[in-house]
Design a protein around this motif. Sequence first.
Motif, PDB file in Angstrom:
ATOM      1  N   LYS A   1       6.427   2.066  18.766  1.00  0.00           N
ATOM      2  CA  LYS A   1       7.470   1.202  19.439  1.00  0.00           C
ATOM      3  C   LYS A   1       6.876   0.128  19.585  1.00  0.00           C
ATOM      4  CE  LYS A   1      10.378   5.028  21.388  1.00  0.00           C
ATOM      5  NZ  LYS A   1      11.034   5.609  22.587  1.00  0.00           N
ATOM      6  N   HIS A   2       5.552  -0.183  20.026  1.00  0.00           N
ATOM      7  CA  HIS A   2       5.005  -1.624  20.413  1.00  0.00           C
ATOM      8  C   HIS A   2       4.816  -2.236  19.146  1.00  0.00           C
ATOM      9  CE1 HIS A   2       3.966  -0.620  24.477  1.00  0.00           C
ATOM     10  NE2 HIS A   2       4.306   0.898  24.277  1.00  0.00           N
ATOM     11  N   LYS A   3       5.207  -3.457  19.030  1.00  0.00           N
ATOM     12  CA  LYS A   3       4.937  -4.292  17.915  1.00  0.00           C
ATOM     13  C   LYS A   3       3.366  -4.312  17.506  1.00  0.00           C
ATOM     14  CE  LYS A   3       9.240  -7.171  18.603  1.00  0.00           C
ATOM     15  NZ  LYS A   3       9.726  -8.399  18.745  1.00  0.00           N
ATOM     16  N   GLU A   4       2.467  -4.575  18.363  1.00  0.00           N
ATOM     17  CA  GLU A   4       1.088  -5.023  18.019  1.00  0.00           C
ATOM     18  C   GLU A   4       0.589  -3.517  17.363  1.00  0.00           C
ATOM     19  OE1 GLU A   4       1.185  -4.347  22.592  1.00  0.00           O
ATOM     20  OE2 GLU A   4       2.521  -4.835  21.118  1.00  0.00           O
ATOM     21  N   VAL A   5       0.907  -2.345  17.665  1.00  0.00           N
ATOM     22  CA  VAL A   5       0.653  -1.346  17.065  1.00  0.00           C
ATOM     23  C   VAL A   5       1.136  -1.078  15.779  1.00  0.00           C
ATOM     24  CG1 VAL A   5       0.540   1.414  17.348  1.00  0.00           C
ATOM     25  CG2 VAL A   5       0.244  -0.103  19.510  1.00  0.00           C
ATOM     26  N   LEU A   6       2.437  -1.121  15.658  1.00  0.00           N
ATOM     27  CA  LEU A   6       3.137  -1.014  14.253  1.00  0.00           C
ATOM     28  C   LEU A   6       2.434  -2.214  13.310  1.00  0.00           C
ATOM     29  CD1 LEU A   6       5.226   0.069  12.659  1.00  0.00           C
ATOM     30  CD2 LEU A   6       6.900  -1.632  13.346  1.00  0.00           C
ATOM     31  N   SER A   7       2.144  -3.516  13.839  1.00  0.00           N
ATOM     32  CA  SER A   7       1.396  -4.566  13.063  1.00  0.00           C
ATOM     33  C   SER A   7       0.143  -4.143  12.674  1.00  0.00           C
ATOM     34  CB  SER A   7       1.487  -5.906  13.759  1.00  0.00           C
ATOM     35  OG  SER A   7       0.928  -6.710  13.002  1.00  0.00           O
ATOM     36  N   ALA A   8      -0.806  -3.547  13.499  1.00  0.00           N
ATOM     37  CA  ALA A   8      -2.150  -3.016  13.378  1.00  0.00           C
ATOM     38  C   ALA A   8      -2.189  -1.856  12.247  1.00  0.00           C
ATOM     39  CB  ALA A   8      -2.914  -2.488  14.748  1.00  0.00           C
ATOM     40  N   SER A   9      -1.021  -1.116  12.056  1.00  0.00           N
ATOM     41  CA  SER A   9      -1.107  -0.259  11.165  1.00  0.00           C
ATOM     42  C   SER A   9      -0.533  -0.337   9.986  1.00  0.00           C
ATOM     43  CB  SER A   9      -0.278   1.066  11.809  1.00  0.00           C
ATOM     44  OG  SER A   9       1.515   0.674  11.672  1.00  0.00           O
ATOM     45  N   LEU A  10      -0.146  -1.769   9.746  1.00  0.00           N
ATOM     46  CA  LEU A  10       0.450  -2.087   8.290  1.00  0.00           C
ATOM     47  C   LEU A  10      -0.440  -1.924   7.298  1.00  0.00           C
ATOM     48  CD1 LEU A  10       3.008  -3.684   7.434  1.00  0.00           C
ATOM     49  CD2 LEU A  10       1.510  -5.889   7.478  1.00  0.00           C
ATOM     50  N   PRO A  11      -0.096  -1.166   6.212  1.00  0.00           N
ATOM     51  CA  PRO A  11      -0.917  -0.814   5.192  1.00  0.00           C
ATOM     52  C   PRO A  11      -1.851  -1.924   4.324  1.00  0.00           C
ATOM     53  CG  PRO A  11       1.005   0.380   5.165  1.00  0.00           C
ATOM     54  CD  PRO A  11       1.180  -0.557   6.080  1.00  0.00           C
ATOM     55  N   LEU A  12      -1.271  -2.929   4.243  1.00  0.00           N
ATOM     56  CA  LEU A  12      -1.868  -4.005   3.499  1.00  0.00           C
ATOM     57  C   LEU A  12      -2.718  -4.864   4.267  1.00  0.00           C
ATOM     58  CD1 LEU A  12       1.260  -4.852   1.097  1.00  0.00           C
ATOM     59  CD2 LEU A  12      -1.201  -3.716   0.320  1.00  0.00           C
ATOM     60  N   SER A  13      -2.728  -4.675   5.488  1.00  0.00           N
ATOM     61  CA  SER A  13      -3.595  -5.546   6.413  1.00  0.00           C
ATOM     62  C   SER A  13      -3.683  -5.007   7.682  1.00  0.00           C
ATOM     63  CB  SER A  13      -2.877  -6.875   6.663  1.00  0.00           C
ATOM     64  OG  SER A  13      -1.572  -6.789   7.282  1.00  0.00           O
ATOM     65  N   MET A  14      -4.422  -3.786   7.712  1.00  0.00           N
ATOM     66  CA  MET A  14      -4.740  -3.175   9.047  1.00  0.00           C
ATOM     67  C   MET A  14      -5.700  -3.889  10.092  1.00  0.00           C
ATOM     68  SD  MET A  14      -4.849   0.658   7.882  1.00  0.00           S
ATOM     69  CE  MET A  14      -4.755   1.206   9.620  1.00  0.00           C
ATOM     70  N   LYS A  15      -5.259  -3.742  11.343  1.00  0.00           N
ATOM     71  CA  LYS A  15      -6.252  -4.163  12.236  1.00  0.00           C
ATOM     72  C   LYS A  15      -6.751  -3.120  13.326  1.00  0.00           C
ATOM     73  CE  LYS A  15      -3.113  -8.267  12.198  1.00  0.00           C
ATOM     74  NZ  LYS A  15      -1.975  -9.029  12.850  1.00  0.00           N
ATOM     75  N   GLY A  16      -7.364  -3.592  14.237  1.00  0.00           N
ATOM     76  CA  GLY A  16      -7.957  -2.586  15.257  1.00  0.00           C
ATOM     77  C   GLY A  16      -9.037  -1.719  14.783  1.00  0.00           C
ATOM     78  N   GLY A  17      -9.957  -2.327  13.671  1.00  0.00           N
ATOM     79  CA  GLY A  17     -11.100  -1.630  13.188  1.00  0.00           C
ATOM     80  C   GLY A  17     -11.081  -0.625  12.424  1.00  0.00           C
ATOM     81  N   LEU A  18      -9.778  -0.393  11.582  1.00  0.00           N
ATOM     82  CA  LEU A  18      -9.628   0.407  10.727  1.00  0.00           C
ATOM     83  C   LEU A  18      -8.949  -0.198   9.127  1.00  0.00           C
ATOM     84  CD1 LEU A  18      -7.496   3.325  12.310  1.00  0.00           C
ATOM     85  CD2 LEU A  18      -9.951   3.160  11.652  1.00  0.00           C
ATOM     86  N   PHE A  19      -9.381   0.199   8.148  1.00  0.00           N
ATOM     87  CA  PHE A  19      -9.155  -0.324   6.853  1.00  0.00           C
ATOM     88  C   PHE A  19      -8.692   0.611   5.757  1.00  0.00           C
ATOM     89  CE2 PHE A  19     -10.277  -1.319   2.484  1.00  0.00           C
ATOM     90  CZ  PHE A  19      -9.747  -2.483   2.181  1.00  0.00           C
ATOM     91  N   LEU A  20      -7.671   0.527   5.244  1.00  0.00           N
ATOM     92  CA  LEU A  20      -7.122   1.375   4.149  1.00  0.00           C
ATOM     93  C   LEU A  20      -7.466   0.993   2.823  1.00  0.00           C
ATOM     94  CD1 LEU A  20      -5.252   3.658   3.535  1.00  0.00           C
ATOM     95  CD2 LEU A  20      -3.290   2.550   3.793  1.00  0.00           C
ATOM     96  N   ASP A  21      -7.990   1.819   1.987  1.00  0.00           N
ATOM     97  CA  ASP A  21      -8.255   1.386   0.752  1.00  0.00           C
ATOM     98  C   ASP A  21      -6.816   1.033  -0.065  1.00  0.00           C
ATOM     99  OD1 ASP A  21      -8.638   1.788  -2.189  1.00  0.00           O
ATOM    100  OD2 ASP A  21     -10.530   3.115  -1.778  1.00  0.00           O
ATOM    101  N   GLN A  22      -6.935   0.073  -0.711  1.00  0.00           N
ATOM    102  CA  GLN A  22      -5.731  -0.517  -1.332  1.00  0.00           C
ATOM    103  C   GLN A  22      -5.192   0.376  -2.287  1.00  0.00           C
ATOM    104  OE1 GLN A  22      -3.895  -3.516   0.555  1.00  0.00           O
ATOM    105  NE2 GLN A  22      -5.176  -1.891   1.802  1.00  0.00           N
TER     106      GLN A  22
END
Length: 334
Positions: A208-229
């Motif tokens: 529900k938090h915008k910063e969490v949802l943004s950090a989980s965005l598959p194409l540009s993850m934040k917060g120390g995680l990266f998803l293989d494109q």
Amino acid sequence: MKMLDFTVNLNSLGFEAGLSEDEKEMLFLRNRSAGLTVSGCAHAVFVCELVGLLRKKLNSENGCTAKTHLSVGILGGGHVGKQLAKLLLQASNLKPCDINISTKRPETLGDISNIGVECYYDNIRLAKQADLLFLCVLPSHLPRVCSDIRCHLSSDCLVYSFTSAVPLKRLAMLLDHSFIIKPQYEFVACDDVTSIWLLHNQVSAALKHKEVLSASLPLSMKGGLFLDQRWVSAVLYSLLNTCTAEKQGSGNTLRLLNGLFETGVSTNTFTYRSFMNSPGASDPNKPDDLFPWINLVDAQTKDTPLADLVRRNKGLRDCISVMYYSAFSSLAEG
């Protein structure tokens, strides 16, 4: 008179207060674990939403035999399985009756079963009826689970694995099945591997938090995680396979997918060559021919035309991001 609670937000009573300096240095692992759970569940729900949207389009086609609803199975009722089920119920268009969970201890899922989700311990039953099957089991349990279900998966059942410790090719061999998506997450250097992932212990509340949802965005993850494109291209190839399973010719398949991913820049984002770089069972000049069935294991381990398209086409990337945010809009409204 209302009494004030002076212990609220008192640092000396917080989780970190009782940790030694050595233990505090390991706190980033707690953040990473929470980040993997939040992002993993969000990405799985997004895939479910895309498959559901495509099914709706298929069902609007004359003569299409696609099922009117998506049957989702969750194999494993531990922490991840529970969080995924709750997020599907709150963020997706699925009804409780569309979801089944198989777990050794179904009695622990009373809060989920009470609202209509069938919870039982029968992996074979789950596999037989699932259109989309989420594997949420421990690596040590996977060989036995795969042995149970491998002969009962339909060829067009999409398996989505949360079991990160087991390589994709090994999983495909255990299941004797190639229609599998297994996201590959990596940890990246980050000055602020923040505690945004720990804002709530429930995934749906965290998103529900915008910063969490943004950090989980598959194409540009934040917060120390990266998803293989290559995950993105595998998801798109899975949609292509869904059209093939429904006997949609290549011309109609491209029309459906272009309609699903309307970039606002072009209505012809996808062409035959977006998916195929060599002659196959389909011919771009014969729109009634079917696309060949795509092995998703190859799509996630090799370079593909679709992965190259995602890298080059900003309009497509922006469209995917908009659709991702939209998939969780109901959480924000709640």
